[in-house]
Design a protein around this motif. Structure first.
Motif, PDB file in Angstrom:
ATOM      1  N   THR A  15       0.843  -1.184   0.000  1.00  0.00           N
ATOM      2  CA  THR A  15       0.000   0.000   0.000  1.00  0.00           C
ATOM      3  C   THR A  15       0.885   1.243   0.000  1.00  0.00           C
ATOM      4  OG1 THR A  15      -1.729  -1.162   1.213  1.00  0.00           O
ATOM      5  CG2 THR A  15      -1.813   1.242   1.242  1.00  0.00           C
ATOM      6  N   VAL A  16       0.564   2.184  -0.899  1.00  0.00           N
ATOM      7  CA  VAL A  16       1.258   3.468  -0.988  1.00  0.00           C
ATOM      8  C   VAL A  16       0.217   4.549  -0.669  1.00  0.00           C
ATOM      9  CG1 VAL A  16       2.457   5.075  -2.517  1.00  0.00           C
ATOM     10  CG2 VAL A  16       2.869   2.622  -2.716  1.00  0.00           C
ATOM     11  N   LYS A  17       0.598   5.500   0.161  1.00  0.00           N
ATOM     12  CA  LYS A  17      -0.310   6.577   0.553  1.00  0.00           C
ATOM     13  C   LYS A  17       0.098   7.867  -0.143  1.00  0.00           C
ATOM     14  CE  LYS A  17      -1.300   6.930   4.931  1.00  0.00           C
ATOM     15  NZ  LYS A  17      -1.261   7.301   6.374  1.00  0.00           N
ATOM     16  N   TYR A  18      -0.894   8.535  -0.752  1.00  0.00           N
ATOM     17  CA  TYR A  18      -0.689   9.822  -1.407  1.00  0.00           C
ATOM     18  C   TYR A  18      -1.448  10.884  -0.616  1.00  0.00           C
ATOM     19  CZ  TYR A  18       0.915   7.085  -5.380  1.00  0.00           C
ATOM     20  OH  TYR A  18       1.600   6.223  -6.184  1.00  0.00           O
ATOM     21  N   ILE A  19      -0.778  11.955  -0.260  1.00  0.00           N
ATOM     22  CA  ILE A  19      -1.410  13.066   0.450  1.00  0.00           C
ATOM     23  C   ILE A  19      -1.149  14.336  -0.356  1.00  0.00           C
ATOM     24  CG2 ILE A  19      -1.506  14.390   2.599  1.00  0.00           C
ATOM     25  CD1 ILE A  19      -0.290  11.893   3.984  1.00  0.00           C
ATOM     26  N   ALA A  20      -2.233  15.068  -0.644  1.00  0.00           N
ATOM     27  CA  ALA A  20      -2.109  16.317  -1.402  1.00  0.00           C
ATOM     28  C   ALA A  20      -2.709  17.450  -0.582  1.00  0.00           C
ATOM     29  CB  ALA A  20      -2.835  16.198  -2.742  1.00  0.00           C
TER      30      ALA A  20
END
Length: 176
Positions: A15-20
């Protein structure tokens, strides 16, 4: 991007988490699943990868509380239902062919023997290799196992290779 859980040296799904965050301070977070496939080339790599494949299969078919006999039957059912007969195998090392059979889901009698032997070993189930040597020019070699469900006191024939016609079940068969 938080990809700290990803190990590119090991096959698996991570799992890779992207936060913008935009200029107004709004935050959005999303996750994605990333699959890593390591390329297996050498026979040594195949032997190691075979263990991982066998363990994943065993994790899916062996349940807590199963007897050894039930475990052997589960391995037989998995092999019969998931490996197709192609008539080809790499007989250089059973672990190499176990990888081929578990990964490609095809092979010959040596493939069925190799894949199930590795699974027996992973579970600590006593087994003995059997090889029928060709007796005449049109004959062929054949491979199967003797398996014990009582800790090595009694052994039974185990051969997951499919056959044509009747008499096709060779899971825990006696000499009789």
């Amino acid at each position: 991007v938080d990809s700290s859980a990803v190990d590119i040296s090991k096959s698996g799904t991570y799992t890779v988490k992207y936060i913008a965050t935009d200029s107004a301070g709004n935050v959005t977070e999303k996750t994605a699943r990333v699959t890593v496939s390591t390329k297996v080339e050498s026979n040594e790599d195949k032997k190691l990868a075979a263990v991982d494949l066998a363990d994943k299969i065993l994790d899916s078919i062996i349940k807590d509380g199963m007897t050894v006999k039930e475990q052997v039957q589960a391995i037989y059912n998995w092999a019969r239902g998931n490996i197709g007969y192609s008539g080809h195998s790499d007989k250089s090392d059973y672990r190499v062919e176990a990888y081929n059979a578990l990964k490609n889901r095809s092979g010959d009698c040596f493939s069925y023997y190799a894949a199930t032997k590795l699974m027996f070993e992973r579970l600590g189930i006593p087994n003995i290799d059997v090889k029928k040597v060709k007796n005449y020019p049109s004959d062929s070699n054949h491979y199967w196992s003797l398996v014990s469900v009582d800790g090595g006191k009694t052994y039974y024939h185990f051969d997951a290779t499919p056959r044509k016609g009747s008499g096709d079940d060779f899971c825990l068969v006696t000499d009789a």
